[in-house]
Scaffold this motif. Structure first.
Motif, PDB file in Angstrom:
ATOM      1  N   ASP A 273     -39.487 -27.283 -27.563  1.00 18.88           N
ATOM      2  CA  ASP A 273     -38.804 -27.103 -26.283  1.00 18.88           C
ATOM      3  C   ASP A 273     -37.952 -28.339 -26.012  1.00 18.88           C
ATOM      4  N   ASP A 274     -36.640 -28.190 -26.120  1.00 13.69           N
ATOM      5  CA  ASP A 274     -35.732 -29.334 -26.014  1.00 13.69           C
ATOM      6  C   ASP A 274     -35.730 -29.942 -24.604  1.00 13.69           C
ATOM      7  N   ALA A 275     -36.210 -29.184 -23.613  1.00 10.08           N
ATOM      8  CA  ALA A 275     -36.245 -29.706 -22.239  1.00 10.08           C
ATOM      9  C   ALA A 275     -37.503 -30.540 -21.995  1.00 10.08           C
ATOM     10  N   SER A 276     -38.363 -30.626 -23.012  1.00  7.39           N
ATOM     11  CA  SER A 276     -39.673 -31.236 -22.760  1.00  7.39           C
ATOM     12  C   SER A 276     -39.797 -32.670 -23.266  1.00  7.39           C
ATOM     13  N   TRP A 277     -38.701 -33.251 -23.758  1.00  5.74           N
ATOM     14  CA  TRP A 277     -38.831 -34.601 -24.321  1.00  5.74           C
ATOM     15  C   TRP A 277     -39.353 -35.604 -23.293  1.00  5.74           C
ATOM     16  N   GLY A 278     -40.401 -36.321 -23.671  1.00  5.28           N
ATOM     17  CA  GLY A 278     -40.896 -37.422 -22.861  1.00  5.28           C
ATOM     18  C   GLY A 278     -40.909 -38.667 -23.732  1.00  5.28           C
ATOM     19  N   ARG A 279     -40.531 -39.820 -23.154  1.00  6.37           N
ATOM     20  CA  ARG A 279     -40.476 -41.049 -23.976  1.00  6.37           C
ATOM     21  C   ARG A 279     -41.216 -42.168 -23.289  1.00  6.37           C
ATOM     22  N   THR A 280     -41.802 -43.036 -24.077  1.00  3.91           N
ATOM     23  CA  THR A 280     -42.579 -44.139 -23.511  1.00  3.91           C
ATOM     24  C   THR A 280     -42.609 -45.287 -24.512  1.00  3.91           C
ATOM     25  N   PRO A 281     -42.645 -46.540 -24.009  1.00  2.00           N
ATOM     26  CA  PRO A 281     -42.625 -47.677 -24.942  1.00  2.00           C
ATOM     27  C   PRO A 281     -43.896 -47.755 -25.794  1.00  2.00           C
ATOM     28  N   GLN A 384     -49.789 -36.445 -19.559  1.00  2.00           N
ATOM     29  CA  GLN A 384     -48.426 -36.658 -19.072  1.00  2.00           C
ATOM     30  C   GLN A 384     -47.899 -37.980 -19.628  1.00  2.00           C
ATOM     31  N   ILE A 385     -46.802 -37.865 -20.357  1.00  2.00           N
ATOM     32  CA  ILE A 385     -46.204 -39.034 -21.003  1.00  2.00           C
ATOM     33  C   ILE A 385     -44.721 -39.041 -20.674  1.00  2.00           C
ATOM     34  N   GLY A 386     -44.241 -40.154 -20.143  1.00  2.34           N
ATOM     35  CA  GLY A 386     -42.825 -40.252 -19.800  1.00  2.34           C
ATOM     36  C   GLY A 386     -42.380 -39.138 -18.874  1.00  2.34           C
ATOM     37  N   GLY A 387     -43.247 -38.766 -17.949  1.00  2.00           N
ATOM     38  CA  GLY A 387     -42.881 -37.768 -16.945  1.00  2.00           C
ATOM     39  C   GLY A 387     -43.076 -36.320 -17.374  1.00  2.00           C
ATOM     40  N   LYS A 388     -43.406 -36.085 -18.631  1.00  3.32           N
ATOM     41  CA  LYS A 388     -43.581 -34.726 -19.124  1.00  3.32           C
ATOM     42  C   LYS A 388     -45.051 -34.492 -19.512  1.00  3.32           C
ATOM     43  N   ASP A 437     -40.462 -44.136 -33.075  1.00  2.53           N
ATOM     44  CA  ASP A 437     -39.198 -44.866 -33.149  1.00  2.53           C
ATOM     45  C   ASP A 437     -39.515 -46.357 -33.252  1.00  2.53           C
ATOM     46  N   VAL A 438     -39.694 -46.821 -34.473  1.00  2.30           N
ATOM     47  CA  VAL A 438     -40.088 -48.218 -34.659  1.00  2.30           C
ATOM     48  C   VAL A 438     -38.913 -49.163 -34.418  1.00  2.30           C
ATOM     49  N   GLY A 439     -37.682 -48.647 -34.511  1.00  3.51           N
ATOM     50  CA  GLY A 439     -36.515 -49.483 -34.225  1.00  3.51           C
ATOM     51  C   GLY A 439     -36.460 -49.859 -32.755  1.00  3.51           C
ATOM     52  N   ASN A 440     -36.791 -48.933 -31.895  1.00  5.59           N
ATOM     53  CA  ASN A 440     -36.764 -49.176 -30.447  1.00  5.59           C
ATOM     54  C   ASN A 440     -38.147 -49.355 -29.859  1.00  5.59           C
ATOM     55  N   HIS A 441     -39.167 -49.402 -30.676  1.00  5.63           N
ATOM     56  CA  HIS A 441     -40.551 -49.488 -30.194  1.00  5.63           C
ATOM     57  C   HIS A 441     -40.808 -48.454 -29.094  1.00  5.63           C
ATOM     58  N   GLU A 442     -40.525 -47.217 -29.431  1.00  5.73           N
ATOM     59  CA  GLU A 442     -40.671 -46.146 -28.449  1.00  5.73           C
ATOM     60  C   GLU A 442     -41.270 -44.908 -29.111  1.00  5.73           C
ATOM     61  N   MET A 443     -42.159 -44.238 -28.400  1.00 12.99           N
ATOM     62  CA  MET A 443     -42.661 -42.930 -28.841  1.00 12.99           C
ATOM     63  C   MET A 443     -41.938 -41.868 -28.035  1.00 12.99           C
ATOM     64  N   ARG A 444     -41.576 -40.781 -28.704  1.00 18.18           N
ATOM     65  CA  ARG A 444     -41.019 -39.614 -28.012  1.00 18.18           C
ATOM     66  C   ARG A 444     -41.809 -38.383 -28.434  1.00 18.18           C
ATOM     67  N   PHE A 445     -42.012 -37.499 -27.468  1.00 17.89           N
ATOM     68  CA  PHE A 445     -42.737 -36.260 -27.750  1.00 17.89           C
ATOM     69  C   PHE A 445     -41.966 -35.085 -27.175  1.00 17.89           C
ATOM     70  N   ALA A 446     -42.030 -33.965 -27.880  1.00 15.11           N
ATOM     71  CA  ALA A 446     -41.552 -32.696 -27.320  1.00 15.11           C
ATOM     72  C   ALA A 446     -42.611 -31.647 -27.609  1.00 15.11           C
ATOM     73  N   ALA A 447     -42.737 -30.678 -26.701  1.00  8.81           N
ATOM     74  CA  ALA A 447     -43.746 -29.628 -26.867  1.00  8.81           C
ATOM     75  C   ALA A 447     -43.307 -28.659 -27.970  1.00  8.81           C
ATOM     76  N   ARG A 448     -44.183 -28.400 -28.921  1.00  9.77           N
ATOM     77  CA  ARG A 448     -43.908 -27.390 -29.956  1.00  9.77           C
ATOM     78  C   ARG A 448     -43.902 -26.009 -29.325  1.00  9.77           C
ATOM     79  N   ASN A 449     -43.049 -25.128 -29.840  1.00  6.07           N
ATOM     80  CA  ASN A 449     -43.168 -23.714 -29.467  1.00  6.07           C
ATOM     81  C   ASN A 449     -44.494 -23.198 -30.040  1.00  6.07           C
ATOM     82  N   ALA A 450     -45.032 -22.183 -29.389  1.00  8.80           N
ATOM     83  CA  ALA A 450     -46.295 -21.621 -29.859  1.00  8.80           C
ATOM     84  C   ALA A 450     -46.148 -21.190 -31.314  1.00  8.80           C
ATOM     85  N   TYR A 451     -47.156 -21.436 -32.105  1.00  9.60           N
ATOM     86  CA  TYR A 451     -47.116 -21.019 -33.519  1.00  9.60           C
ATOM     87  C   TYR A 451     -48.482 -20.515 -33.927  1.00  9.60           C
TER      88      TYR A 451
END
Ligand SMILES: *[C@@H]1O[C@H](CO)[C@@H](O)[C@H](O)[C@H]1NC(C)=O
Ligand SMILES: *[C@@H]1O[C@H](CO)[C@@H](O)[C@H](O)[C@H]1NC(C)=O
Ligand SMILES: *[C@@H]1O[C@H](CO)[C@@H](O)[C@H](O)[C@H]1NC(C)=O
Ligand SMILES: *[C@@H]1O[C@H](CO)[C@@H](O)[C@H](O)[C@H]1NC(C)=O
Ligand SMILES: *[C@@H]1O[C@H](CO)[C@@H](O)[C@H](O)[C@H]1NC(C)=O
Ligand SMILES: *[C@@H]1O[C@H](CO)[C@@H](O)[C@H](O)[C@H]1NC(C)=O
Ligand SMILES: *[C@@H]1O[C@H](CO)[C@@H](O)[C@H](O)[C@H]1NC(C)=O
Ligand SMILES: *[C@@H]1O[C@H](CO)[C@@H](O)[C@H](O)[C@H]1NC(C)=O
Length: 451
Positions: A273-281, A384-388, A437-451
């Motif tokens: 889900d492209d609307a679900s990206w959450g990011r955190t340091p 909840q990570i980075g608001g998502k 993201d080791v270059g920016n020291h950041e984790m990003r997550f997006a919710a997988r579609n059901a599988y």
């Protein structure tokens, strides 16, 4: 999988080999070329994608090693609980040999056994025939030679350990090569497995390579992925999509939604889900393990802090939330660890989740973990990570493939601990695409579609 610190490591290593010798410089200094990044970075699907085979141990509730310990369990230096019942495998090309390894984001060394190696029993397990369950190891010598006088030794929280030395060889993953890579070669181990892997790929930061227990300090070196991004035209990120199903025969030619992937330099080819990206340091290592005597501002592992944990009961017919979800904003560091099956969260919070199963989950002392009837109503649990908020699917919270000996109780996907490290493991990761993201020291997550 996180190596255990200090006394446990020492006790085990001392029992086997005398002390670990002091280190001589073993760094491979690769130029510090940091790839330019867009100010606003959009991750793209990369061509450097490796399907991972996932595999569940046959008797997850009673792994061989724990069974063999039998009634001598009282001699253990600490309670050892096996929470690793599913693991993810890729093939490394080492020199010109294919070495299957399990993928771990909770450690940094890459190691594998070398033929012939010695498999030992534990001191409380004397007299039984050891069976480490590792696959064929590397044959012959590393083309880059060995590093003299530096011993490699790691002990993991489930009681396994590996020991050996370091050497240099080219390693290729997903078409990208780390030339003259520092690798750990294991010739002495206590392990359990079912022969599908011969080692482990550690995807943590360089800092963690220097630790052999908190009291031992060795020079750090660039681990495999660091060498790869510094010497190949890719962004300094990797991403993981773990799928919950046993899929030991996954192949590159036949990607399916339920295939698991390790992607280097971008995203894996799964639907999310492209609307679900959450990011955190990503937080420095000191955020989690200052209690282990490590007080460094360096990044070492993928430690984050979630905004909140949400949980509550669901209706046994509609599956809807009953009443309001508890939103617990207690802050604590938590490790993103693909090498840990279960997620490990603080006790009070976890007890609320156990109790929200209907019927409630209960402790099975033979396993050291909580189980609920396999047809229990499963609560809602999200992080909840980075608001998502990323919810853990019912099949990850109550794991139908990990049953007790009666077959009627299923293992709960979270477990409690009031001591670090807290962990978001496979039961969390199989619901998201995780970008490291080791270059920016950041984790990003997006919710997988059901599988
Ligand atoms: C080990 O587990 C037992 C039973 O749950 C508990 O009483 C004991 O305190 C634990 N020991 C440690 C070192 O955690
Ligand atoms: C693999 O590499 C070794 C030395 O690095 C070489 O001796 C051997 O011939 C190679 N084998 C194959 C099948 O290429
Ligand atoms: C590996 O190296 C050792 C020591 O240098 C040597 O004795 C041995 O013959 C080598 N083995 C192979 C298979 O090349
Ligand atoms: C493992 O390798 C180290 C370094 O070469 C050596 O000192 C040790 O004796 C070896 N141990 C075994 C069990 O082969
Ligand atoms: C995987 O492949 C092997 C060998 O082809 C086969 O024996 C096995 O049944 C397959 N397993 C699954 C789960 O498809
Ligand atoms: C759902 O819960 C209600 C009340 O506890 C109970 O009477 C009913 O039998 C349950 N239904 C199912 C399908 O579990
Ligand atoms: C939130 O979790 C923490 C850690 O387990 C616990 O101490 C606290 O009581 C929880 N808060 C609520 C409102 O449940
Ligand atoms: C759950 O399974 C048990 C037997 O394993 C059965 O007795 C019980 O009725 C089932 N409950 C529901 C709600 O289906």
């Amino acid at each position: 999988m996180v190596s255990v610190a200090n006394f446990l490591t020492r006790a085990i290593l001392l029992a086997y080999s005398g002390s670990v010798t002091s280190a001589t410089p073993a760094n491979v200094l690769q130029g510090n070329i940091v790839k330019p990044r867009d100010a606003v970075f959009r991750d793209a699907v990369t061509t450097h994608v490796v399907p991972m085979r996932s595999h569940a141990l046959d008797h997850p509730q009673e792994p061989q090693a724990l069974r063999r310990r039998g009634n001598k369990r009282g001699n253990l230096p600490a309670n050892l609980t096996n929470v690793h019942d599913i693991y993810y495998i890729i093939d490394l090309l080492v020199g010109n040999q294919t070495i299957p390894v399990s993928v771990d984001t909770g450690s940094s060394d890459t190691w594998f056994v070398q033929q012939p190696y010695q498999c030992v029993s534990y001191f409380w397990d004397e007299g039984r025939k050891p069976d480490c369950g590792l696959g064929d190891g590397f044959k012959g010598n590393l083309s880059g030679g060995n590093i003299p006088d530096v011993l490699f030794g790691r002990a993991y929280t489930d009681g396994t350990f590996v020991q050996g030395y370091f050497g240099y060889e080219d390693v290729t993953i997903g078409g990208l090569t780390a030339h003259h890579q520092t690798l750990a070669i294991v010739n002495l181990t206590y392990w359990y497995g079912d022969g599908r892997v011969s080692g482990l790929l550690g995807l943590g930061y360089p800092y963690m390579t220097s630790l052999s227990g908190a009291m031992d300090s060795q020079p750090e070196y660039d681990p495999v992925f660091t060498t790869i991004w510094k010497s190949n035209p890719i962004a300094p990120i990797f991403s993981i999509a773990l799928s919950r199903d046993d899929n030991v025969n996954a192949t590159a030619g036949h990607p399916k939604d339920e295939t698991s992937f390790l992607a280097l330099g971008g995203l894996p080819p799964v639907k999310y889900d492209d609307a679900s990206w959450g990011r955190t340091p990503i937080q420095p290592i000191s955020a989690m393990i200052s209690s282990w005597g490590i007080d460094s501002a360096e990044h070492g592992l993928y430690i984050i802090s979630a905004d909140a944990y949400v949980y509550g009961r669901t209706d046994n017919v509609t599956g809807e939330v009953v009443g309001e979800l508890t939103r617990n904003t207690t802050q604590f560091p938590i490790l993103i660890d693909a090498g840990s099956t279960l997620s490990v969260i603080p006790k009070k919070m976890c007890e609320a989740i156990y109790a929200a199963f209907d019927p409630p989950a209960q402790y099975l002392s033979s396993t050291g973990l909580f189980y609920a009837p396999c047809n229990a109503t499963v609560p809602k649990f999200g992080v909840q990570i980075g608001g998502k908020t990323f919810y853990i699917a019912p099949q990850d919270l109550l794991r139908q493939n990990a049953r007790d000996h009666t077959g009627e109780f299923c293992r709960v996907g979270v477990t409690d601990s009031d001591s670090p490290p807290h962990v978001l493991g496979v039961t969390f990761l199989s619901n998201v695409v995780a970008v490291f993201d080791v270059g920016n020291h950041e984790m990003r997550f997006a919710a997988r579609n059901a599988y």
